[in-house]
Design an enzyme around this catalytic site. Structure first.
Site, short mmCIF file in Angstrom:
data_model
loop_
_atom_site.label_atom_id
_atom_site.label_comp_id
_atom_site.label_asym_id
_atom_site.label_seq_id
_atom_site.Cartn_x
_atom_site.Cartn_y
_atom_site.Cartn_z
N THR A 62 0.82 -1.21 0.00
CA THR A 62 0.00 0.00 0.00
C THR A 62 0.86 1.26 0.00
O THR A 62 0.60 2.20 -0.76
CB THR A 62 -0.91 0.00 1.25
OG1 THR A 62 -1.68 -1.19 1.26
CG2 THR A 62 -1.83 1.21 1.27
N CYS A 63 1.86 1.28 0.85
CA CYS A 63 2.66 2.50 1.01
C CYS A 63 3.26 2.95 -0.32
O CYS A 63 3.08 4.09 -0.74
CB CYS A 63 3.76 2.25 2.05
SG CYS A 63 4.96 3.57 2.13
N ASP A 97 -0.59 -3.44 9.26
CA ASP A 97 -1.99 -2.99 9.27
C ASP A 97 -2.99 -4.10 9.60
O ASP A 97 -4.11 -3.82 10.01
CB ASP A 97 -2.37 -2.43 7.89
CG ASP A 97 -1.84 -1.02 7.67
OD1 ASP A 97 -1.04 -0.55 8.50
OD2 ASP A 97 -2.23 -0.40 6.66
N HIS A 100 20.63 28.36 13.59
CA HIS A 100 19.95 29.55 13.11
C HIS A 100 20.45 29.86 11.70
O HIS A 100 21.65 29.75 11.45
CB HIS A 100 20.27 30.73 14.03
CG HIS A 100 19.71 32.03 13.53
ND1 HIS A 100 18.38 32.33 13.63
CD2 HIS A 100 20.32 33.08 12.91
CE1 HIS A 100 18.18 33.53 13.10
NE2 HIS A 100 19.32 34.00 12.65
C1 LIG Z 1 -3.66 7.07 0.85
C2 LIG Z 1 -2.76 6.55 1.93
C3 LIG Z 1 -1.72 7.33 2.38
C4 LIG Z 1 -0.88 6.85 3.37
N1 LIG Z 1 0.14 7.64 3.80
C5 LIG Z 1 0.96 7.22 4.77
C6 LIG Z 1 2.04 8.00 5.20
O1 LIG Z 1 2.27 9.09 4.70
N2 LIG Z 1 2.84 7.53 6.18
C7 LIG Z 1 2.62 6.31 6.77
O2 LIG Z 1 3.36 5.93 7.67
N3 LIG Z 1 1.59 5.54 6.36
C8 LIG Z 1 0.77 5.95 5.39
N4 LIG Z 1 -0.24 5.14 4.96
C9 LIG Z 1 -0.43 3.84 5.62
C10 LIG Z 1 0.58 2.81 5.09
O3 LIG Z 1 0.48 2.74 3.70
C11 LIG Z 1 0.31 1.46 5.72
O4 LIG Z 1 0.30 1.58 7.11
C12 LIG Z 1 1.37 0.45 5.33
O5 LIG Z 1 1.42 0.28 3.95
C13 LIG Z 1 1.09 -0.91 6.00
O6 LIG Z 1 2.04 -1.83 5.59
P1 LIG Z 1 1.75 -3.40 5.66
O7 LIG Z 1 3.03 -4.04 5.25
O8 LIG Z 1 1.14 -3.75 6.94
O9 LIG Z 1 0.62 -3.67 4.57
P2 LIG Z 1 0.46 -3.27 3.04
O10 LIG Z 1 1.37 -2.19 2.64
O11 LIG Z 1 -0.98 -3.09 2.81
O12 LIG Z 1 0.99 -4.56 2.25
C14 LIG Z 1 0.31 -5.77 2.25
C15 LIG Z 1 0.70 -6.53 1.00
O13 LIG Z 1 0.23 -7.87 1.12
C16 LIG Z 1 -0.26 -8.30 -0.15
N5 LIG Z 1 -1.19 -9.40 0.13
C17 LIG Z 1 -2.34 -9.33 0.85
N6 LIG Z 1 -2.88 -10.56 0.96
C18 LIG Z 1 -2.06 -11.40 0.29
C19 LIG Z 1 -2.08 -12.80 0.05
N7 LIG Z 1 -3.04 -13.59 0.56
N8 LIG Z 1 -1.08 -13.34 -0.68
C20 LIG Z 1 -0.09 -12.55 -1.19
N9 LIG Z 1 -0.02 -11.22 -0.99
C21 LIG Z 1 -0.99 -10.68 -0.26
C22 LIG Z 1 -0.90 -7.05 -0.71
O14 LIG Z 1 -1.01 -7.16 -2.12
C23 LIG Z 1 0.07 -5.97 -0.26
O15 LIG Z 1 1.06 -5.75 -1.22
C24 LIG Z 1 -1.08 5.57 3.93
C25 LIG Z 1 -2.12 4.76 3.47
C26 LIG Z 1 -2.95 5.24 2.47
C27 LIG Z 1 -4.05 4.37 1.96
#
Ligand SMILES: Cc1cc2nc3c(=O)[nH]c(=O)nc-3n(C[C@H](O)[C@H](O)[C@H](O)COP(=O)(O)OP(=O)(O)OC[C@H]3O[C@@H](n4cnc5c(N)ncnc54)[C@H](O)[C@@H]3O)c2cc1C
Length: 472
Positions: free
Chosen positions: A42-43, A312, A451
């Site tokens: 997502t990030c 997440d 500064h």
């Molecule tokens: C618009 C927006 C702006 C954001 N801005 C910020 C920011 O500025 N700063 C910040 O800290 N956070 C930000 N975030 C939040 C941040 O993106 C998330 O907290 C972060 O990406 C979470 O990481 P993760 O690894 O837990 O999950 P994710 O990044 O969601 O990654 C999960 C991955 O798992 C894959 N997946 C899921 N299920 C399966 C499966 N069964 N088999 C194989 N692959 C699978 C998905 O395709 C995905 O690629 C933002 C979010 C959004 C929506």
């Protein structure tokens, strides 16, 4: 055994890919299963990176519109935004970063298994779509992340009623945009599309914008948004939304109980994110869940031995609220990798997680708000200092906002630092360290701030907390 790994990570977001790299650094044979066409989650693909790229475009437009102030003469009367160029630059940045993760996987000899994973029990991960196979893993890390969710009664059609996934790729700037929710995602898109020229209205159920922030920050943002022409309806509930041939009708209930109907080109639903666990087989594998989230302890162990979860998709069994942030997921990934490798690890202190919102003016905060500190019974003292007084802020033409320090009187400890204004998302790093080191206000005063910089506002806010700001 080619399909046998020390660690299999499901998901390549900032949680999964960082966990995988750290595991590999610590000598583990690692595979990452990712169902999207690119790595980074997502990030990189839908969140932090594309939105901040769009915000940089919006900022560039703001500076160019003020060209006269900077002594720059422009040939065109009114600078406009070219969305094709915006998207191609943004996409170049995203692709560069996702390719960067691919490079890091190769460098660390991590296998990327392209497909959708399902937990099959007993250390087995089944790839059900894509490169179908079954992987054997001594340890599994689930990092499947989150998706943009709606609220009951509001149906996303991705055309008129959209999520952030759609909003990062709009080909044209909408004439009017209603945004539901004023968390980080909502206010960032408000800043982007207002600068691009949209008529923007934010509807927030709670009584203030950016509800998790200190009250002073919320008021300052509301003031600034008003100046910029962003309408904010707080304490207001969206009760219905219906797509029409030309746009969307949004029905909202205002604090006095009356109903108002707004018409706009688009409704962006930015009301939060839900866990991605559908089809994962977590419940069948015996993993304890909580409203769709995977329940973990403070070491990110699920209820099933040798299966961890981060990012997440998790909820903490300690009851501590879990922020859905990229840097949080990465920190959790590193902790799990080190625990799996047998290193001594300590639980993450979620009170020290920085929160950054990149709206204009941007917000950086860490620790307790004034209200939270009072609620916890601290004998609180407060100090604030406006950026606008600083030489550097005047030079940059960025006069809005302030730094506010929340401290307690008995030990002079800094409990929270909240800032709104240009560079706040960078400046907050100093405050994070201050909280981690249990710094006193006196120590912040004695820390010499260069500064002319924006960081002087932190030193001055510390002086103000002791009742003696120099430049006020
Ligand atoms: C618009 C927006 C702006 C954001 N801005 C910020 C920011 O500025 N700063 C910040 O800290 N956070 C930000 N975030 C939040 C941040 O993106 C998330 O907290 C972060 O990406 C979470 O990481 P993760 O690894 O837990 O999950 P994710 O990044 O969601 O990654 C999960 C991955 O798992 C894959 N997946 C899921 N299920 C399966 C499966 N069964 N088999 C194989 N692959 C699978 C998905 O395709 C995905 O690629 C933002 C979010 C959004 C929506």
């Amino acid at each position: 055994m080619p399909n046998s790994y020390d660690v299999v990570v499901i998901g390549s977001g900032t949680g999964g890919y960082v966990a995988a790299i750290r595991c590999a650094q610590l000598g583990k044979r690692v595979a990452v299963v990712e169902k999207q066409k690119a790595l980074g989650g997502t990030c990189l693909i839908w969140g932090c990176i594309p939105t901040k790229a769009l915000l940089e475009h919006a900022h560039a437009l703001k500076v160019i519109r003020n060209a006269k102030e900077w002594g720059v003469t422009l040939p065109a009367a009114s600078p406009a935004i070219d969305m094709n160029q915006v998207h191609s630059r943004k996409d170049r940045i995203v692709t560069g970063l996702t390719k960067g993760v691919e490079f890091l996987f190769k460098k660390n000899k991590i296998d990327w298994i392209k497909g959708t994973a399902r937990l099959a029990g007993n250390g087995k991960v089944e790839i059900v779509e894509g490169e179908k196979q079954t992987l054997d893993a001594k340890e599994i890390i689930v990092a499947t992340g989150s998706y943009a969710r709606s609220v009951p009664g509001i149906e996303i059609d991705h055309t008129r009623i959209i999520t952030s996934d759609d909003a990062i790729g709009l080909k044209d700037v909408p004439k009017s945009l209603v945004i539901m929710g004023s968390g980080a995602v909502g206010v960032e898109f408000a800043s982007i599309y207002r600068r691009f020229g949209s008529d923007v209205t934010i509807i927030e159920l709670l009584p203030k914008l950016v509800p998790v922030e200190d009250d002073a920050i919320s008021s300052e943002l509301e003031k600034s948004f008003k100046k910029q022409g962003i309408k904010a309806l707080t304490g207001t509930k969206v009760t219905k939304a219906a797509a029409t041939a030309s746009g969307v009708d949004v029905e909202a209930q205002t604090p006095d109980g009356s109903t108002q109907t707004l018409t706009a080109d688009l409704l962006l639903v930015a009301t939060g994110r839900g866990p991605v666990t559908t089809g994962l087989g977590a419940e069948d594998a015996g993993i304890a869940m909580d409203r769709g989230y995977i329940k973990v302890d403070e070491m990110y162990r699920t209820s099933v031995p040798n299966v961890s979860a981060i990012g997440d998709v998790i909820t903490l069994s300690t009851g501590t609220p879990h922020p859905q942030l990229a840097h949080v997921s990465s920190a959790e990934g590193i902790l799990v990798a080190e625990r799996i490798a047998g290193q001594e690890v300590r639980p993450i202190n979620y009170d020290h997680v920085p929160s950054c919102t990149y709206c204009d003016p941007e917000i950086g905060s860490v620790g307790l708000t004034e209200a939270e500190a009072r609620q916890k019974g601290y004998d609180v003292r407060i100090g604030s200092f406006p950026f606008g007084v600083l030489g550097r802020a005047k030079m940059a033409g960025e006069l809005e906002g302030f730094v506010k320090i929340v401290a307690e009187k008995k030990y002079d400890e800094v409990l929270g630092v909240h800032m709104i204004g240009s560079r706040s998302t960078e400046l907050v790093a100093e405050a994070v360290l201050a909280l981690r080191l249990e710094c006193t206000v006196e120590e912040l005063i004695k820390t010499i701030h260069a500064h002319p910089t924006f960081s002087e506002a932190i030193g001055e806010a510390a002086h103000a907390t002791h009742g003696a700001a120099i430049h006020l």
